[in-house]
Design an enzyme around this catalytic site. Structure first.
Site, PDB file in Angstrom:
ATOM      1  N   CYS A 116       2.797   8.401   1.240  1.00 54.44           N
ATOM      2  CA  CYS A 116       3.890   7.977   1.971  1.00 54.44           C
ATOM      3  C   CYS A 116       4.208   5.996   1.742  1.00 54.44           C
ATOM      4  CB  CYS A 116       2.656   7.427   2.975  1.00 54.44           C
ATOM      5  SG  CYS A 116       3.402   6.851   4.437  1.00 54.44           S
ATOM      6  N   GLU A 160       0.906  -1.202  -0.023  1.00 56.53           N
ATOM      7  CA  GLU A 160       0.257  -0.222   0.125  1.00 56.53           C
ATOM      8  C   GLU A 160       0.973   1.319  -0.043  1.00 56.53           C
ATOM      9  OE1 GLU A 160      -2.642   0.160   3.201  1.00 56.53           O
ATOM     10  OE2 GLU A 160      -4.037  -1.487   2.094  1.00 56.53           O
ATOM     11  N   ASN A 215      -3.484   4.620  15.436  1.00 57.29           N
ATOM     12  CA  ASN A 215      -4.566   3.911  15.299  1.00 57.29           C
ATOM     13  C   ASN A 215      -4.949   2.490  14.999  1.00 57.29           C
ATOM     14  OD1 ASN A 215      -6.646   3.739  12.726  1.00 57.29           O
ATOM     15  ND2 ASN A 215      -5.102   5.225  11.398  1.00 57.29           N
ATOM     16  N   CYS A 258       6.682  -6.779   7.755  1.00 55.30           N
ATOM     17  CA  CYS A 258       7.918  -6.301   8.460  1.00 55.30           C
ATOM     18  C   CYS A 258       8.255  -7.467   8.513  1.00 55.30           C
ATOM     19  CB  CYS A 258       7.686  -4.843   9.015  1.00 55.30           C
ATOM     20  SG  CYS A 258       8.810  -4.330  10.070  1.00 55.30           S
ATOM     21  N   CYS A 300      -0.333   6.892   7.928  1.00 59.06           N
ATOM     22  CA  CYS A 300       0.714   5.117   7.796  1.00 59.06           C
ATOM     23  C   CYS A 300       1.495   4.785   8.756  1.00 59.06           C
ATOM     24  CB  CYS A 300       1.969   6.151   7.454  1.00 59.06           C
ATOM     25  SG  CYS A 300       1.613   7.467   5.743  1.00 59.06           S
ATOM     26  N   GLY A 348       6.999  -1.470   6.914  1.00 61.69           N
ATOM     27  CA  GLY A 348       8.406  -2.468   6.168  1.00 61.69           C
ATOM     28  C   GLY A 348       9.500  -1.894   6.843  1.00 61.69           C
ATOM     29  N   LEU A 372      10.402   6.290  18.853  1.00 62.20           N
ATOM     30  CA  LEU A 372      11.024   5.830  19.544  1.00 62.20           C
ATOM     31  C   LEU A 372       9.796   5.123  20.546  1.00 62.20           C
ATOM     32  CD1 LEU A 372      13.062   7.472  21.068  1.00 62.20           C
ATOM     33  CD2 LEU A 372      11.923   9.083  21.735  1.00 62.20           C
ATOM     34  N   HIS A 373       8.417   5.609  20.181  1.00 60.14           N
ATOM     35  CA  HIS A 373       7.168   5.738  21.380  1.00 60.14           C
ATOM     36  C   HIS A 373       7.685   5.213  22.939  1.00 60.14           C
ATOM     37  CE1 HIS A 373       5.994   5.521  17.411  1.00 60.14           C
ATOM     38  NE2 HIS A 373       6.896   4.114  16.494  1.00 60.14           N
ATOM     39  N   CYS A 410       1.476  -2.420  15.764  1.00 57.44           N
ATOM     40  CA  CYS A 410       1.368  -2.224  14.083  1.00 57.44           C
ATOM     41  C   CYS A 410       0.905  -3.411  13.426  1.00 57.44           C
ATOM     42  CB  CYS A 410       3.590  -1.875  13.970  1.00 57.44           C
ATOM     43  SG  CYS A 410       3.201  -2.071  12.201  1.00 57.44           S
ATOM     44  N   CYS A 416       6.785  -5.077  16.394  1.00 55.86           N
ATOM     45  CA  CYS A 416       5.933  -4.135  16.633  1.00 55.86           C
ATOM     46  C   CYS A 416       4.882  -4.778  17.594  1.00 55.86           C
ATOM     47  CB  CYS A 416       6.291  -2.736  16.796  1.00 55.86           C
ATOM     48  SG  CYS A 416       7.882  -2.439  15.699  1.00 55.86           S
TER      49      CYS A 416
END
Ligand code: SAH
Ligand code: SF4
Length: 400
Positions: free
Chosen positions: A131, A118, A333, A138, A376, A202, A257-258, A145, A142
């Site tokens: 984007c 996408e 999201n 990936c 994104c 990715g 970072l998160h 994600c 995470c």
């Protein structure tokens, strides 16, 4: 130019030619080689390469026939071996806020299967951001994600990365000459795609060479011509590749970072176990070209009661001290099956206030394209898809 000047006597027959290779995403040297191998004389290689480059990247040619400044014979010779074919557009969704999301299918390579990825276009008042994806799926998993839950993983080729740009430009009719300079709401110079972010599917630094080649093409002044300051690569923190990103790509850097503590970041971004926060921030401090005018963006996804306390906000400010930085707070999201929730809006604002007071601009990334789940990092969603054929039929109906 006649065929006799430029083409070798032994032009291979159609049956002898291997399947067509795409010229999209190839370096100038490789284009020169392609021309040489169909018999273009050495002294003409540079000029013909420049012509091809212009047709592919400035005019958006999708086949060789369109290249009217190239002789018919050379066009035919190119078409026998090469292609400028775009990926199949499996799906295109347009959000009520103008965000567009495409699902592109690339044919199989070797023994592999066709892959779908996408690409998202996000229009804003002063810019239009595309984007791009760098991999199918990936490997990094995470926990917040959706891409990390996909099984199939492979690197995209430079061709496939550049083809995302060209196909988006095709659909938006975003080529020079068709730019609507001065139109209200259009970004710089009237071009619709003014910025690129490697924030799709990715981890771009696990596909370094192909991403580097693709971004060099995006920044090439004789082609797509985007300034490197308008190209941002986002990484979850592949520390050993960060110096090379600055030195060899020279693009803007964003760090996912998160979390501000290793125990939590180990959980959210498992790569942290290999490259913990201090190592990551040391690499950031040493990033080539870093200055107040060229800051690093730190992305911080807001997860309710996980990483969104005001103590976290204060620690974030402390950690980033001395690094020219922007902080991007991203509302989480949600996707089907996730255990996380997005922080409450009030909490996001309180968090942002702490960060702002410390002197950082901390835009809260407005959720875009929520109706098509198109932010994104939230790609390949399970949302209802309007099939491309239905959309085209709809467009035809509207057009009359
Ligand atoms: N792999 C790279 C780039 C792709 S992800 C990286 O991790 O940086 C792009 C951004 O989207 C990252 O900051 C990522 O953490 C974020 N992201 C992923 N899933 C998300 C979600 N569900 N909601 C909000 N942001 C998300
Ligand atoms: Fe991969 Fe980035 Fe998603 Fe992590 S956030 S799983 S690195 S795409």
């Amino acid at each position: 130019m006649s065929l006799h000047d430029t083409l070798a006597e032994t032009e291979p027959t159609a049956t002898a030619v291997a399947s067509e290779t795409s010229l999209i995403g190839q370096s100038r040297e490789a284009l020169g080689e392609a021309l040489r191998s169909i018999g273009v004389a050495d002294k003409q290689i540079r000029m013909r390469t420049a012509q091809l480059w212009n047709w592919i990247y400035v005019r958006g040619a999708t086949d060789f026939d369109a290249m009217t400044s190239v002789s018919k014979d050379l066009r035919a010779a190119l078409a026998r071996r090469h292609t400028l074919r775009r990926p199949e557009i499996v799906d295109e969704q347009i959000s009520s806020d103008g965000t567009r999301k495409w699902l592109f299918r690339f044919p199989s390579r070797g023994a592999g299967r066709p892959v779908e990825i996408e690409t998202v276009y996000i229009p804003e008042a002063d810019r239009g951001t595309l984007c791009l994806s760098s991999q199918v799926g990936c490997t990094l998993a995470c926990t917040f994600c959706h891409t990390g839950t996909q099984k199939l993983v492979r690197n995209l080729t430079a061709e496939e990365i550049v083809a995302q740009i060209l196909t988006a430009r095709d659909r938006l009719d975003d080529y020079p000459g068709r730019w609507r300079e001065g139109t209200a709401g259009t970004p710089e110079g009237g071009r619709l795609i003014s910025n690129i972010v490697m924030m799709g599917m990715g981890e771009p630094l696990y596909n370094f060479d192909n991403v580097k080649q693709a971004l060099a093409i995006a920044a090439d002044g004789d082609g797509i011509g985007l300034s490197k300051r308008r190209i941002t690569l986002s990484t979850s923190g592949v520390v050993p590749m960060i110096p090379r990103t600055g030195a060899e790509m020279g693009v803007m850097l964003a760090i996912s970072l998160h979390a501000v503590r290793d125990d939590l970041r180990d959980e959210l971004v498992p790569l942290n176990r290999k490259y913990p926060i201090t190592d990551l921030l040391d690499a950031c401090r040493a990033y080539p070209g870093l200055s107040n005018a060229r800051r690093i963006t730190f992305e911080y996804v807001m997860l309710k009661e996980v990483n969104d306390s005001l103590a976290d906000a204060r620690e974030l400010v402390r950690l980033l001290k001395g690094i020219p930085a922007k902080i991007n707070l991203i509302p989480f999201n949600p996707w089907p099956g996730t255990a996380y929730e997005c922080s409450d809006w009030d909490q996001i604002e309180r968090f942002a206030e702490v960060v702002n007071r410390a002197g950082y601009a901390s835009p809260i990334r407005t959720p875009r394209g929520r109706d098509i789940l198109a932010a994104c990092g939230q790609l390949k969603s399970e949302s209802e898809r309007l099939h491309i054929r239905e959309r085209m039929a709809l467009e035809a109906m509207i057009a009359g």
